[in-house]
Motif scaffolding. Structure first.
Motif, PDB file in Angstrom:
ATOM      1  N   UNK A  44       0.689  -1.252   0.006  1.00 49.79           N
ATOM      2  CA  UNK A  44       0.161   0.033  -0.067  1.00 49.79           C
ATOM      3  C   UNK A  44       0.963   1.337  -0.093  1.00 49.79           C
ATOM      4  N   UNK A  45       1.967   1.367   0.897  1.00 46.31           N
ATOM      5  CA  UNK A  45       2.764   2.452   0.876  1.00 46.31           C
ATOM      6  C   UNK A  45       3.479   2.962  -0.472  1.00 46.31           C
ATOM      7  N   UNK A  46       3.942   1.776  -1.094  1.00 46.88           N
ATOM      8  CA  UNK A  46       4.426   2.201  -2.418  1.00 46.88           C
ATOM      9  C   UNK A  46       3.339   2.731  -3.401  1.00 46.88           C
ATOM     10  N   UNK A  47       2.229   2.234  -3.280  1.00 48.23           N
ATOM     11  CA  UNK A  47       1.206   2.561  -4.321  1.00 48.23           C
ATOM     12  C   UNK A  47       0.884   4.135  -3.866  1.00 48.23           C
ATOM     13  N   UNK A  48       0.750   4.534  -2.745  1.00 45.10           N
ATOM     14  CA  UNK A  48       0.203   5.791  -2.093  1.00 45.10           C
ATOM     15  C   UNK A  48       1.236   6.853  -2.682  1.00 45.10           C
ATOM     16  N   UNK A  49       2.671   6.616  -2.662  1.00 43.87           N
ATOM     17  CA  UNK A  49       3.480   7.449  -3.258  1.00 43.87           C
ATOM     18  C   UNK A  49       3.603   7.933  -4.674  1.00 43.87           C
ATOM     19  N   UNK A  50       2.823   6.902  -5.187  1.00 42.89           N
ATOM     20  CA  UNK A  50       2.862   7.168  -6.814  1.00 42.89           C
ATOM     21  C   UNK A  50       1.357   7.555  -7.332  1.00 42.89           C
ATOM     22  N   UNK A  51       0.459   7.672  -6.548  1.00 42.46           N
ATOM     23  CA  UNK A  51      -0.902   8.063  -7.071  1.00 42.46           C
ATOM     24  C   UNK A  51      -1.155   9.434  -6.470  1.00 42.46           C
ATOM     25  N   UNK A  52      -2.222  10.112  -7.259  1.00 40.71           N
ATOM     26  CA  UNK A  52      -2.997  11.125  -6.770  1.00 40.71           C
ATOM     27  C   UNK A  52      -4.571  10.806  -6.838  1.00 40.71           C
ATOM     28  N   UNK A  53      -5.116  11.273  -5.753  1.00 46.33           N
ATOM     29  CA  UNK A  53      -6.742  10.855  -6.119  1.00 46.33           C
ATOM     30  C   UNK A  53      -7.283  12.144  -5.586  1.00 46.33           C
ATOM     31  N   UNK A  54      -8.364  12.384  -6.682  1.00 56.78           N
ATOM     32  CA  UNK A  54      -9.251  13.548  -6.278  1.00 56.78           C
ATOM     33  C   UNK A  54     -10.764  12.904  -6.071  1.00 56.78           C
ATOM     34  N   UNK A  55     -11.225  13.381  -4.905  1.00 56.44           N
ATOM     35  CA  UNK A  55     -12.642  13.005  -4.346  1.00 56.44           C
ATOM     36  C   UNK A  55     -13.740  13.938  -4.636  1.00 56.44           C
ATOM     37  N   UNK A  56     -13.316  15.152  -4.130  1.00 56.65           N
ATOM     38  CA  UNK A  56     -14.203  16.372  -4.292  1.00 56.65           C
ATOM     39  C   UNK A  56     -15.153  16.246  -3.242  1.00 56.65           C
ATOM     40  N   UNK A  57     -16.286  17.134  -3.183  1.00 54.64           N
ATOM     41  CA  UNK A  57     -17.311  17.158  -2.283  1.00 54.64           C
ATOM     42  C   UNK A  57     -16.848  18.345  -1.240  1.00 54.64           C
ATOM     43  N   UNK A  58     -18.005  18.641  -0.480  1.00 57.79           N
ATOM     44  CA  UNK A  58     -18.019  19.870   0.518  1.00 57.79           C
ATOM     45  C   UNK A  58     -17.013  19.428   1.493  1.00 57.79           C
ATOM     46  N   UNK A  59     -16.937  18.380   2.109  1.00 57.30           N
ATOM     47  CA  UNK A  59     -15.801  17.773   2.803  1.00 57.30           C
ATOM     48  C   UNK A  59     -14.575  17.722   2.441  1.00 57.30           C
ATOM     49  N   UNK A  60     -13.628  17.387   3.427  1.00 56.34           N
ATOM     50  CA  UNK A  60     -12.169  16.826   3.179  1.00 56.34           C
ATOM     51  C   UNK A  60     -11.170  17.853   3.143  1.00 56.34           C
ATOM     52  N   UNK A  61     -11.528  18.959   3.638  1.00 58.42           N
ATOM     53  CA  UNK A  61     -10.583  20.007   3.832  1.00 58.42           C
ATOM     54  C   UNK A  61     -10.612  20.759   5.111  1.00 58.42           C
ATOM     55  N   UNK A  62      -9.624  21.362   5.497  1.00 60.63           N
ATOM     56  CA  UNK A  62      -9.420  21.598   6.897  1.00 60.63           C
ATOM     57  C   UNK A  62      -9.956  23.004   6.868  1.00 60.63           C
ATOM     58  N   UNK A  63     -11.217  23.321   7.470  1.00 61.38           N
ATOM     59  CA  UNK A  63     -11.972  24.443   7.016  1.00 61.38           C
ATOM     60  C   UNK A  63     -11.377  25.849   7.858  1.00 61.38           C
ATOM     61  N   UNK A  64     -10.688  25.465   8.909  1.00 61.20           N
ATOM     62  CA  UNK A  64     -10.221  26.786   9.392  1.00 61.20           C
ATOM     63  C   UNK A  64      -8.757  27.062   9.085  1.00 61.20           C
ATOM     64  N   UNK A  65      -8.415  26.374   8.175  1.00 61.50           N
ATOM     65  CA  UNK A  65      -7.087  26.796   7.431  1.00 61.50           C
ATOM     66  C   UNK A  65      -7.212  27.448   6.029  1.00 61.50           C
ATOM     67  N   UNK A  66      -6.310  28.142   5.671  1.00 63.55           N
ATOM     68  CA  UNK A  66      -6.554  28.725   4.304  1.00 63.55           C
ATOM     69  C   UNK A  66      -6.247  27.524   3.281  1.00 63.55           C
ATOM     70  N   UNK A  67      -6.468  27.931   2.045  1.00 62.97           N
ATOM     71  CA  UNK A  67      -6.459  26.987   1.023  1.00 62.97           C
ATOM     72  C   UNK A  67      -4.961  26.682   0.861  1.00 62.97           C
TER      73      UNK A  67
END
Lengths: 261, 323, 256
Positions: B82-105
């Motif tokens: 899994x670790x080797x896979x995670x280093x080499x992929x990017x994923x985009x899920x989108x949606x309203x959540x999934x970001x730290x709201x109190x931090x800037x972009x």
């Protein structure tokens, strides 16, 4: 007749509303284990400070902790209805409000009394504090009245919670306030005058005093006026809470803020 | 070696019904999905909601462990490596959540840049160019709680590309975006492939798959029901014809009655403004228009037309054949 | 070291995010002040010659512990609600390098509680704040924060499967206050409780802070406190792989 039935049915409904959020996972840590630890904590701090006796802290904290079930349960009851958008329906129903609301308060009082009684019992066993057998019935009554009194405060708190967003904070602040001002952990005579004055007008102060005397072996009749005063306070809080609720209800109807999500 | 390989993937969920007497039921969301994606391909996983797209993609990006079957990304097993896979992929899920709201972009991106090991000297530059790519330049210092849904989506895209991964997975990336934003995002996705990346895209928008993808796999109810290039998929229905009948108020049971007609391949209904349109797919050499009209029970009929099938029809035929 | 860098930045950004919740933050500070007030009143009214500074330090560390115990247990749950748990798990570093900074950030908030309580004691109760060994005091506070974060990490890993993780976290507030000897000398506790106190890092952190303030030898206590912290992290890391593997099997990383 109808009023009594509404009182009873309302009470039953409130029981279910009460327990849908109170899973054992939450109930046992918060209402069974925590009060016992508060009693132990304060009793030992008392020993560390060289203040009063184990019995003093046992009774004081067992009763004071009832604030948690009473305040939070009332808040969930009133706030919960808002959340489920049925508050509007209840408030426009033709049923007389008084028995309906007060019926819903009964399980809250009973639950609060149970929490206090249970922690008092277990705490007394752990700390080795003897409670005279003859005091138990009047003690039970005092605890019931204490829970009733705090439930009244709980209704005011719940009514305010309709307006304030961070209502859990308010409840915790009230809990802390009661911890200090009721004489649960500091003899009233050791408190500054202004604090003593306030203590006479809040829940628990009189009940704690009465309970301590009973555990010391006083007769039931000697604490009657303390109990009476606690009862009167509770009724006054309940009435005030009810009026506040109706006030907000009217306000809400005028400003369409009744169902705030 | 294929860049992404899925070999007979299965995934079962266990859910419960009822509150007093709980019954546990097993739901098989993915039932034997296999496909392979080659380097530099834009591969589309197309299917209706609930078809198993998200479940499949989550298995590929190591968030879910398959109940059975294997998957490999760049030769690494998604479960064991899994670790080797995670280093080499990017994923985009989108949606309203999934970001730290109190931090800037910007802070959100910095945090993940650190997690993904972007060399410190390159971070500033990389973040700046990614912000440019997704059109968030100038807004990055604001807290993400103030971002619109579309902005958050675009931030997700930037985050997925921080470490310049060779393989990118996108799960319904244009959902909830306005048409202009969606078009821009599609252009961005196309440019990723131009830059040499391999992309897997899931979507339920037929036209999106048609426009973007080199190859498409159609998934329905956990199974791949067709795959090939958009042209090949169209071929499957190319020999047919489509009869469209405009009806004002379609009577009950019409769809079933028409479906029963011998020769009919698929029937569907589309809502258009005032009327519904009955779309019937038939083989090209049979004339069924009269028979169809005969099954309409005297309903109010508008225009009747006959046309060539499109990829949309192929898709509808594929996903409704399971009903 | 790359791992340290990841943790440092993780701590920085998580701390920034947590400390920006104004109301929650304010409440975290106010809640322990109620207990501090009770403690001050009790020690003032009592007959034991312990100084009020003793009470102030104890109450301050009580506040520090509250900040951790009431939040750390629910750390993974919080990330799940934000929708960020998946993104964190899907990133390359071992999850402990991501989770430990989160609980450390939470325990760092405890410093606000410490300062608030000490100031409260100073300005409302007139408690003099003379600290004997200032450097040791500062180091002890940092060490205590680190060990609280480590214990919080262990909580976070252990409570993952419980939806009401916050209730479990609250469960450990009072007991640690009592058994950690914050306001009660350990000799007053029953003998059989003593070993439990010894394996709790908070006990040693409290000792270190107290010794440096009141003029004793804090270093052995501090060393023990940090050693226990390392032990907690080790346990947590070992459990974490199993916990995450189970979550990936049972599909519980997201809310949907």
């Amino acid at each position: 007749m109808t009023a009594a039935r509404i009182f009873a049915v309302g009470g039953l409904m409130s029981y279910r509303a009460l327990f849908y959020w109170l899973t054992p996972m939450i109930y046992i840590p918060s209402l069974v284990v925590a009060p016992i630890f508060q009693i132990l904590l304060m009793a030992y701090i008392g020993r560390s400070a060289g203040l009063a006796s184990d019995e003093f802290f046992l009774v004081g904290n067992a009763i004071q902790y009832a604030a948690v079930p009473c305040l939070f349960a009332m808040m969930h009851l009133v706030g919960g209805e808002k959340f489920q958008n049925t508050l509007g329906a209840i408030l426009v129903s033709p049923a007389p409000r008084l028995p309906l609301f007060f019926g819903r308060a009964v399980p809250v009082v009973l639950n609060g009394a149970f929490v206090a009684a249970f922690s008092l019992l277990v705490g007394s066993l752990i700390l080795g504090v003897e409670i005279p057998g003859g005091s138990i019935p009047p003690l039970a009554l005092v605890i019931l009245v204490a829970a009733f009194s705090c439930t009244g405060l709980g209704l005011i708190n719940a009514a305010l919670a309709l307006r304030i967003r961070e209502s859990a904070v308010l409840s915790n602040v009230l809990f802390g306030f009661l911890l200090i001002f009721t004489g649960a952990n500091v003899p009233l005579s050791d408190l500054p005058d202004w604090m003593q004055t306030i203590s006479q007008w809040i829940p628990f102060t009189h009940a704690i005093e009465a309970a301590r005397e009973l555990v010391d072996g006083a007769s039931a009749s000697s604490v009657l006026d303390l109990v009476g005063r606690e009862l009167a306070l509770g009724a006054a809080y309940l009435a005030a809470g009810y009026l506040l609720l109706r006030f907000f209800e009217n306000q809400g109807r005028r400003h369409a803020t009744l169902e705030r999500s | 070696m294929s860049v992404v390989e899925a070999i007979d993937l299965h995934r079962t969920y266990r859910t419960s019904t009822g509150t007093i007497r709980r019954k546990w039921i097993d739901v098989e969301a993915v039932r034997g999905v296999s496909f392979a994606i080659e380097k530099g391909e834009l591969f589309g996983l197309l299917g209706p909601n609930g078809a198993g797209k998200t479940t499949t993609i989550k298995m590929l990006i190591t968030l879910l462990i398959p109940t059975s079957g294997t998957a490999k990304v760049l030769g690494h097993d998604v479960v064991k490596d899994a670790r080797e896979v995670r280093k080499r992929i990017g994923y985009v899920f989108g949606g309203e959540r999934g970001v730290y709201e109190r931090l800037s972009g910007y802070d959100n991106l910095r945090y993940f840049a650190e997690l993904y090991g972007v060399p410190p000297g390159e971070q500033k530059q990389r973040i700046a160019s990614l912000l440019e790519l997704v059109g968030l330049t100038g807004r990055e210092q604001e807290r993400t709680e103030g971002y619109s849904r579309g902005m958050k989506q675009r931030l997700h895209v930037a985050r997925g590309l921080l470490h310049d991964p060779p393989v990118v997975f996108l799960d319904e990336p244009t959902i909830g975006l306005d048409p202009v934003g969606a078009r821009e995002l599609r252009a961005t996705i196309a440019s990723l492939v131009d830059a040499g990346k391999t992309v897997l895209l899931t979507t339920h928008y037929m036209f999106e798959a048609d426009a973007l993808c080199d190859r498409i796999a159609v998934i329905n109810k956990g199974e791949i029901v067709a795959h090939g290039t958009p042209a090949q998929l169209k071929q499957n229905v190319a020999e047919g014809a489509v009869v469209e009948v405009e009806i004002f108020g379609i009577p009950e049971g019409t769809v079933e009655r028409v479906r029963e007609l011998p020769g009919v391949n698929a029937v569907s209904v589309e809502e258009r403004e005032q009327a519904q349109v009955l779309i019937v797919q038939t083989p090209a050499d049979i004339e069924l228009t009269h028979a169809i009209l005969g099954r309409l029970d005297g309903a109010n009929v508008g225009r009747v037309s006959r046309r060539e099938p499109t990829l949309e029809d192929a898709y509808v035929a594929l996903v409704s054949s399971g009903e | 070291m790359k791992a340290l860098r990841i943790m440092a930045f993780g701590w920085y950004f998580q701390f920034k995010a947590i400390s920006r919740s104004p109301f929650e933050g304010l409440f975290q500070i106010i809640w322990p002040l109620f207990f501090a007030t009770v403690a001050f009143l009790m020690f003032r009214a009592g007959t034991d010659p312990k100084t009020l500074l003793y009470a102030s330090l104890g109450a301050a560390v009580m506040g520090m512990w509250s900040a951790t115990s009431t939040t750390a247990g629910g750390a993974m749950q919080r990330e799940r609600w934000h929708g960020t748990l998946e993104a964190l798990v899907a990133s390359p570093p071992h999850f402990s390098l991501i989770l430990l900074p989160i609980t450390l950030a939470m325990s760092t908030i405890g410093i606000y509680c410490l300062v608030a309580t000490l100031l409260f004691g100073r300005f409302v109760f007139g408690i003099d704040l003379t600290v004997e060994h200032k450097v040791a005091f500062g180091v002890s506070i940092v060490g205590t924060v680190l060990s609280f974060g480590a214990l919080g990490f262990l909580f976070a890993v252990s409570f993952v499967r419980f939806r009401a993780a916050w209730a479990l976290g609250n469960l450990f507030e009072y007991p640690v206050w009592l058994i950690g000897g914050f306001l009660v000398p350990l000799v007053l506790l029953p003998d059989w409780v003593r070993p439990i106190s010894w394996v709790l890092a908070p006990t040693w952190g409290m000792n270190a802070i107290r010794e440096s303030a009141l003029g004793g030898t804090p270093w052995p206590d501090l060393a023990l406190c940090l050693a226990l912290g390392v032990a907690y992290v080790t346990l947590g890391v070992l459990a974490l792989d199993r916990v995450l593997g189970a979550a990936r099997k049972r599909a519980t990383l997201s809310l949907t």
